[in-house]
Design an enzyme around this catalytic site. Structure first.
Site, PDB file in Angstrom:
ATOM      1  CB  CYS A   1      39.707  46.248  49.777  1.00 18.17           C
ATOM      2  SG  CYS A   1      40.209  44.644  50.393  1.00 18.17           S
TER       3      CYS A   1
ATOM      4  CD  GLU B   1      42.188  39.951  26.676  1.00 19.44           C
ATOM      5  OE1 GLU B   1      43.193  39.575  27.313  1.00 19.44           O
ATOM      6  OE2 GLU B   1      41.302  40.656  27.183  1.00 19.44           O
TER       7      GLU B   1
ATOM      8  CE  LYS C   1      39.344  39.124  28.936  1.00 20.67           C
ATOM      9  NZ  LYS C   1      39.622  40.382  29.549  1.00 20.67           N
TER      10      LYS C   1
ATOM     11  CG  HIS D   1      56.536  21.020  19.187  1.00 19.83           C
ATOM     12  ND1 HIS D   1      57.546  20.281  18.605  1.00 19.83           N
ATOM     13  CD2 HIS D   1      56.150  21.927  18.258  1.00 19.83           C
ATOM     14  CE1 HIS D   1      57.776  20.745  17.387  1.00 19.83           C
ATOM     15  NE2 HIS D   1      56.932  21.747  17.146  1.00 19.83           N
TER      16      HIS D   1
HETATM   17  C1  F6R Z   1      41.235  40.388  32.752  1.00 27.12           C
HETATM   18  C2  F6R Z   1      41.624  41.540  33.556  1.00 27.12           C
HETATM   19  C3  F6R Z   1      42.963  41.546  34.177  1.00 27.12           C
HETATM   20  C4  F6R Z   1      43.595  42.946  34.084  1.00 27.12           C
HETATM   21  C5  F6R Z   1      44.893  42.987  34.896  1.00 27.12           C
HETATM   22  C6  F6R Z   1      45.594  44.319  34.796  1.00 27.12           C
HETATM   23  O1  F6R Z   1      39.945  40.521  32.243  1.00 27.12           O
HETATM   24  O2  F6R Z   1      40.870  42.452  33.742  1.00 27.12           O
HETATM   25  O3  F6R Z   1      43.783  40.586  33.624  1.00 27.12           O
HETATM   26  O4  F6R Z   1      43.820  43.247  32.748  1.00 27.12           O
HETATM   27  O5  F6R Z   1      44.603  42.714  36.237  1.00 27.12           O
HETATM   28  O6  F6R Z   1      44.821  45.347  35.319  1.00 27.12           O
HETATM   29  P1  F6R Z   1      45.151  46.859  35.005  1.00 27.12           P
HETATM   30  O7  F6R Z   1      44.953  47.066  33.559  1.00 27.12           O
HETATM   31  O8  F6R Z   1      44.180  47.639  35.838  1.00 27.12           O
HETATM   32  O9  F6R Z   1      46.573  47.089  35.410  1.00 27.12           O
END
Ligand code: F6R
Length: 607
Positions: free
Chosen positions: A2, A480, A484, A503
């Site tokens: 928000c 990661e 993505k 497994h």
């Molecule tokens: C994935 C992504 C999220 C953030 C996670 C933590 O692309 O952006 O997984 O990495 O919500 O957010 P922060 O780093 O702002 O605590």
């Protein structure tokens, strides 16, 4: 989670509110709305959907409310589905509010207010706050706000308008972030500074339970007891260009391209005499030497950067590192003690679970170090030590440059911990640090190889599901890469430690399940190649990402991506580029909304 904006000035404000909401839209895009003091009334226009599809169309059809004082909101739905009626601003004509956060005791408040004759139109928790303010209001807005805040449990940042005070907006926060911007003859409230950058860079950070009364030529701050307080004016070092697309089709692509500079900005200021130095936050060698354990906590990509940290700190210093997901750590009764260092990683510095984990580690007495991007954010302020990643604003919901700088920071930490513990000597530390400083250029080179990423993406768009596999650091990168892809393309994918496939998971493999094998670690190459052969012989199409100069054998994969040759330990910082780019182009080819993927929002300020 928000976005809130508010304006009080001499100009018509509807256009400003909509423009600012667009800059905050990455925080949530289920619906949006504005409320403006207009002809003695609070006029509200709000609509379901993204701003361009909902609110802007409605404003074009119904006309913009005319006035110079107003509030706006872009929503990520928690209580009540995305709909016109559940959109903010919410009020009853006398009071109107915009809210970021969750009111935990809204059911009790609703029952109480219903007994006192209030009806409810929406399914939101927010409506209980609007009605509670109305219930307490007897001509003194600050008194009503103070009384209501005593009854409310949960997290909130609120922008509030009272019909009787058309020259001002009120703001309060608890847990959720809110700033008050100071302009020339106009003032603002906003969830973050990007919303107001084209008008001012000067702002105040609202602290817990503080109330701001914002007029066009005056801002007053009151503490929770109603006493007037002075606050320090801050100046943002982000400029407007940093918060705009700058010719790129998407923020994500722009932010991928910003990685070389961002990584430089993270590492360069912390290298003194050829080795990492943390004097800026008082993290001395003495401390680093004596910590019994290092915990690294974060969510999503931030936690994945922590995984890289674990592998390299353990490898170089031979001391244990525990990586935990913040939402698990906080409810685990974790085995952390005052002899430990807890590293908290967060781009936004506002992630609710990460903040709670930090507070818990503080309470237990551990040393806490925040690695944060947003200056002055809650996590930065709560931690005992803080170091900023200096990446500039990350607007795309899908994290790219923030991950890169967090991972880069892990290297500085790993080198210094190893040096402090005597696990490497100064010479080796200098060699590693020198190699690290050359990485940004190589990241830039990897970004240039667009054609091959586009080609791989064109093969993935037909898949329903795929697997990312790797071992060691490559497994951390697979996690990661998989996140993505699923986040922005909506194609299911899983990351798996390559050795675990047999497994159970290998049963998923068939000719329609592509596999992305990350194989950059020399010592593990043969093992990963065997795993690739196993999936290929079961029909999988394989994309192999490997380090140049490695002999991976002939025809091992259907497509290969060669990365620049750096020391194995540093490979993650270049390996991330193809993983990001493949996800990006897959999403583009599928026609997804790259920067605002469905159901998501940046800055997760609710549990
Ligand atoms: C994935 C992504 C999220 C953030 C996670 C933590 O692309 O952006 O997984 O990495 O919500 O957010 P922060 O780093 O702002 O605590």
């Amino acid at each position: 989670m928000c976005g809130i904006v508010g304006f009080v000035g001499a100009e018509e404000c509807a256009d400003f509110l909509v423009k600012s909401l667009k800059r905050l839209e990455y925080r949530g895009y289920d619906s949006a709305g504005i409320a403006v003091f207009s002809g003695g009334k609070i006029k509200t226009v709000k609509a379901k959907g993204k701003i361009a599809e909902g609110l802007e169309k409605k404003l074009a059809e119904d006309g913009k409310p005319s006035g110079t004082c107003g509030i706006g909101h872009t929503r990520w739905a928690t209580h009540g589905e995305p709909s016109d009626v559940n959109s903010h601003p919410i009020g009853n004509g006398r009071v109107s509010i915009v809210h970021n956060g969750i009111i935990e005791n809204y059911r009790e408040l609703k029952a109480f207010l219903s007994e006192h004759g209030y009806g409810f139109e929406s399914e939101t928790d927010t409506e209980t706050v609007a009605k509670l303010l109305d219930y307490y209001y007897d001509g003194d807005p600050v008194d009503a706000i103070s009384k209501a805040m005593k009854d409310i449990e949960g997290a909130y940042a609120l922008g509030i308008m009272f019909r009787d005070f058309p020259d001002r907006i009120f703001a309060i926060r608890k847990e959720s972030p809110l700033i008050v911007g100071k302009g020339q003859g106009e003032n603002f409230i906003a969830s973050d500074v990007t919303a107001i950058l084209d008008h001012t860079k000067d702002y105040y950070l609202l602290e817990q339970d503080e109330i701001a009364v914002v007029k066009k030529d005056k801002i007053r701050f009151l503490d929770s007891h109603g006493f007037e307080i002075e606050k320090e004016l801050k100046t943002a070092d982000w400029d407007l260009a940093a918060a705009q697309k700058g010719g790129f089709e998407h923020f994500m692509l722009k932010e991928i391209h910003e990685q070389p500079q961002a990584v430089k900005n993270t590492i360069s200021p912390r290298i003194k005499d050829g080795t990492p130095c943390f004097d800026e936050c008082g993290l001395s060698d003495e401390k680093l030497k004596n910590y019994k354990h290092i915990f690294i906590i974060g969510c999503g990509s931030a936690m994945h950067a922590g995984m890289v940290g674990k592998y390299i700190i353990e490898e170089l210093s031979r001391s244990p590192v525990i990586v935990d997901i913040a939402s698990e750590f906080r409810y685990r009764n974790p085995l952390i003690s005052k002899d430990d260092l807890c590293v908290i990683i967060s781009q936004s510095g506002e992630t609710a679970d990460t903040l709670a984990a930090l507070k818990l580690a503080n309470e237990i007495g551990a040393d806490t170090l925040a690695i944060v991007n947003v200056v002055g954010s809650s996590i930065a302020r709560e931690a005992k030590m803080v170091m900023y990643t200096n990446a500039g604003p990350e607007i795309s919901v899908c994290s790219t440059k923030a991950y890169a700088v967090q991972a880069a920071f892990m290297y500085l930490l790993a080198f210094r911990v190893a040096l402090a513990k005597g696990a490497i000597d100064e010479e080796r530390c200098k060699t590693l640090t020198a190699e690290l400083t050359g990485i940004p250029e190589l990241i830039g080179k990897c970004i240039e190889e667009k054609a091959q990423y586009q080609y791989v993406a064109s093969k993935l768009i037909y898949a329903d599901s795929l697997l990312y596999i790797g071992r060691g650091l490559d497994y951390a990168l697979s996690m990661e890469g998989s996140l993505k892809l699923k986040e922005i393309s909506y194609i299911h994918s899983e990351s798996y430690a390559a050795g675990e496939l047999k497994h159970g998971t290998i049963s998923l493999i068939d000719r329609d399940t592509p596999v992305i094998a990350v194989a950059t670690q020399s010592a593990l190459m043969d093992k990963t190649v065997s795993n690739v052969k196993e999936v290929k012989s079961r029909g999988a199409k394989v994309v192999m990402i490997y380090k140049s100069g490695t002999d991976i054998g002939k025809d091992i994969a259907d497509y290969t991506i060669e990365l620049p040759c750096v020391s194995d330990i540093l490979m993650p910082l270049v390996t991330i580029v193809p993983l990001q780019m493949i996800a990006y182009y897959t999403s583009v080819l599928l026609g997804r909304d790259v920067d605002m993927p469905r159901n998501l929002a940046k800055s997760v300020t609710v549990e």
